[in-house]
Scaffold this motif. Structure first.
Motif, short mmCIF file in Angstrom:
data_model
loop_
_atom_site.label_atom_id
_atom_site.label_comp_id
_atom_site.label_asym_id
_atom_site.label_seq_id
_atom_site.Cartn_x
_atom_site.Cartn_y
_atom_site.Cartn_z
N ASP A 42 83.81 -7.46 -27.28
CA ASP A 42 83.64 -6.91 -28.62
C ASP A 42 82.23 -6.41 -28.95
N GLY A 44 80.31 -4.90 -27.35
CA GLY A 44 80.03 -3.63 -26.70
C GLY A 44 79.48 -3.79 -25.29
N VAL A 350 72.45 12.97 -32.63
CA VAL A 350 73.56 12.58 -33.52
C VAL A 350 72.98 12.31 -34.91
N ARG A 352 73.96 10.63 -38.28
CA ARG A 352 74.96 9.80 -38.95
C ARG A 352 74.67 9.84 -40.44
N GLY A 358 80.32 8.18 -42.30
CA GLY A 358 79.47 7.48 -41.34
C GLY A 358 80.19 6.36 -40.63
N VAL A 359 81.17 5.75 -41.29
CA VAL A 359 81.86 4.58 -40.72
C VAL A 359 83.09 4.98 -39.91
N MET A 360 83.83 5.99 -40.40
CA MET A 360 85.08 6.32 -39.72
C MET A 360 85.03 7.61 -38.92
N GLY A 361 83.99 8.43 -39.13
CA GLY A 361 83.87 9.63 -38.31
C GLY A 361 85.14 10.47 -38.32
N LEU A 363 88.09 9.75 -37.68
CA LEU A 363 89.31 9.09 -38.16
C LEU A 363 89.42 9.08 -39.69
N PRO A 365 90.32 9.96 -43.21
CA PRO A 365 91.42 10.83 -43.63
C PRO A 365 91.08 11.81 -44.75
#
Lengths: 453, 111
Positions: A42, A44, A350, A352, A358-361, A363, A365
């Protein structure tokens, strides 16, 4: 076999801490084993790649400093799995050093099995050449160049190497990367208990008191019988409930009914979770289904570059609404100014934007509402630290002074919380190997050495 | 008119987490068996809905499981990039669940 076998998982992650009161309560029972997980993927790929633990030495020593003397007083084995977090050779050495230090301080003497999990690259290349390493969820086949690129590749051992060490009467086992459930399941399997029940029990206790309320880092105790097991929190004031124990079967995996593991699969389609008493849950019906071929999971981390980051904020609403335009202009300026000095394919830049995807990029919605302030991380990853520093410094100054449509504030675009504004972060790794390897002998990739402490 | 509730008001747990470094898994655990049973029967949460919320194709939802013992629905799909590599936004994958919270759940038994 004598019913029941009482197994103690004192903490979900060695080094995350647990109350001494729970240990005292556990010591009042007829414990047969202390088993604890010390690792995970987890946090990384960095920790595997660089050879460090993501837990602190001080806290691992604190936890083990309570548990090791207690296990020796009880005269029962203590098992640490995925030692040092990633379970490679340096992680094992780090853990063994802590164990020795505690033993010396408490005057303890014991036989310790150290089970390596780091894999020889030549063996892996030969295995790959014979088609014995294959993909299961990365979406791509492993290449020899992936093996070359990794600084470290570990295999995840199943119960067998730990069973062997227990059969050889180890007092303490420090195992490299290991399937988490194996740490508490190995002893019951050695003693002839049902493998499905033992592994399911191991899977439930490996996260410690994540299966108990109130939910804090703490221990759990399993009582294993021939046809069921009981789960209770070590802390007498905590409770395990049917809902929580059943739901834990979902945690961090893709299919709650069928859990693939070294050498087979845990089939929980017939598993039953029932209330035993106010704080104890009874589990039965778990089945182990052996696989035709024994496979172990390989995890390898490759260094992909050096990172420099700059942390900043923005509060000007005109700037915030135009920030994507600023980013585009800065990227163009960098390509232009660095031409002939640093080629564009030798770094990755990059931006951010916290407050805006910033958190979900990708993904995320919905189009986000305009934030009143924006958190910005300018990040550069390059082939050398010097290149990363150079590009990040230029990106920082360019972003600070970049003009945009409607700009009123021309003194600077960024609020920096720090001086210096950018700094080197540790190098960047990625999971390059995450594949399955077929083995003939489940112990062969995991050599054990014995230490008399 | 069917009464609807937001998932955040009828769920006991809504969470996301890595399922290994290459996959993200979403768990929804309901507070009571009636709501869970209704959600299942009325197909209020489907792989297609999850795919739409996360901008992935339905065939990328590698696992979609209704787990009766936990009153739970679980969906798994590949992460955009593997955990911790360049461009990842959430190494543990623990803050990817928010789009689920406002899924509308039918609260009456008759359609």
């Amino acid at each position: 076999m004598a019913d029941p076998l009482v197994l103690y998982a004192p903490v979900g992650m060695l080094g995350y801490g647990f109350p001494e009161k729970s240990l005292d309560a556990a010591l009042g029972k007829d414990l047969a084993l202390f088993g604890m997980d010390a690792g995970s993927t987890d946090p990384g790929p960095y920790y595997l790649g660089v050879g460090r633990s993501y837990t602190s030495r001080v806290m691992v020593k604190r936890d083990l400093g309570l548990l090791l003397p207690a296990a020796r007083r009880k005269g029962v084995p203590l098992i640490i799995g995925s030692a040092g977090g990633a379970g490679g050779a340096p992680h094992l050495a780090w853990t063994v050093d802590i164990v020795r230090e505690i033993a010396a301080e408490h005057g303890l003497h014991f036989r310790m099995a150290v089970i390596q999990a780091e894999q020889d690259k030549d063996v892996l290349r030969a295995k790959l050449g014979r088609g014995e390493i294959f993909d299961f969820e990365t979406g791509r086949d492993l290449q020899p160049s992936d093996i070359d690129a990794c600084t470290r590749i570990v295999g995840q051992m199943g119960v067998e190497p730990i069973v062997d060490a227990l059969a050889a009467e180890a007092d303490v086992i420090v195992a490299g990367r290991a399937f988490d459930a194996a740490l508490t399941a190995a002893l019951p399997i050695l003693r002839g208990y049902d493998r499905g029940l033992a592994l399911h029990m191991g899977k439930i206790v490996e996260c410690g008191s994540l299966v108990a309320v109130p939910r804090t880092s703490d221990g759990v105790i399993a009582h294993l019988y021939s046809d069921h097991f009981l789960i209770e929190p070590a802390d007498p004031d905590k409770r395990c409930t049917v809902d929580i124990v059943a739901a834990h079967t979902l945690y961090e995996k893709s299919d709650p009914y069928r859990l693939g593991l070294p050498g087979g699969m845990l089939d929980l389609t017939e598993a039953r979770f029932e209330r035993h008493d106010d704080r104890t849950v009874r589990v039965s019906g778990s089945r182990f289904v052996p696989a035709r071929d024994y496979t172990i999971k390989l995890e390898g981390a490759a260094r992909v570059g050096y990172r420099t980051i700059c942390v900043a904020g923005a509060r000007d609403p005109i700037l915030i609404s135009r920030f994507d335009e600023v980013v585009e202009r800065v990227e163009a300026k960098l390509r232009n100014d660095l031409a002939g000095v640093i080629p564009p394919d030798s770094y990755q830049l990059v931006f951010r934007q916290y407050g805006r995807n910033g958190v979900m990029g990708v993904l995320e919605p919905g189009p986000p509402a305009e934030p009143h302030e924006l958190g910005i991380v300018i990040e550069v990853v390059a082939a050398s630290q010097e290149t990363a520093d150079t590009v990040c410094a230029l990106a920082r100054s360019a972003t600070l002074h970049q003009g945009y449509e409607g700009r009123l504030a021309n003194a600077g675009n960024l609020a920096f919380p720090y001086s210096p504004a950018e700094f080197a972060a540790p190098e960047v790794y990625e999971f390059r190997v995450y594949h399955l390897m077929r083995v003939d002998d489940p112990c062969a990739p995991f050599p054990t050495s014995w230490v008399h402490v | 008119m069917v009464r609807m509730a937001r998932l955040r008001d009828v769920a006991a747990v809504v969470r996301s987490k890595n399922a290994g470094p290459f996959r993200l898994t979403l768990d929804i655990l309901f507070k009571d068996v009636d709501t869970y049973t209704r959600v299942k029967a009325r197909r209020a949460i489907t792989p297609e809905l999850i795919a739409r919320l996360y901008g992935v194709r339905p065939d990328q939802i590698t696992d979609f499981v209704e787990f009766d013992p936990g009153l739970a629905i679980k969906a798994t799909f590949p992460r955009p990039v593997s955990s911790g590599t360049i461009g990842d936004t959430d190494v543990y994958g623990a803050q990817q669940h928010a789009p689920l919270l406002d899924i509308l759940i039918p609260m009456d038994d008759d359609p």
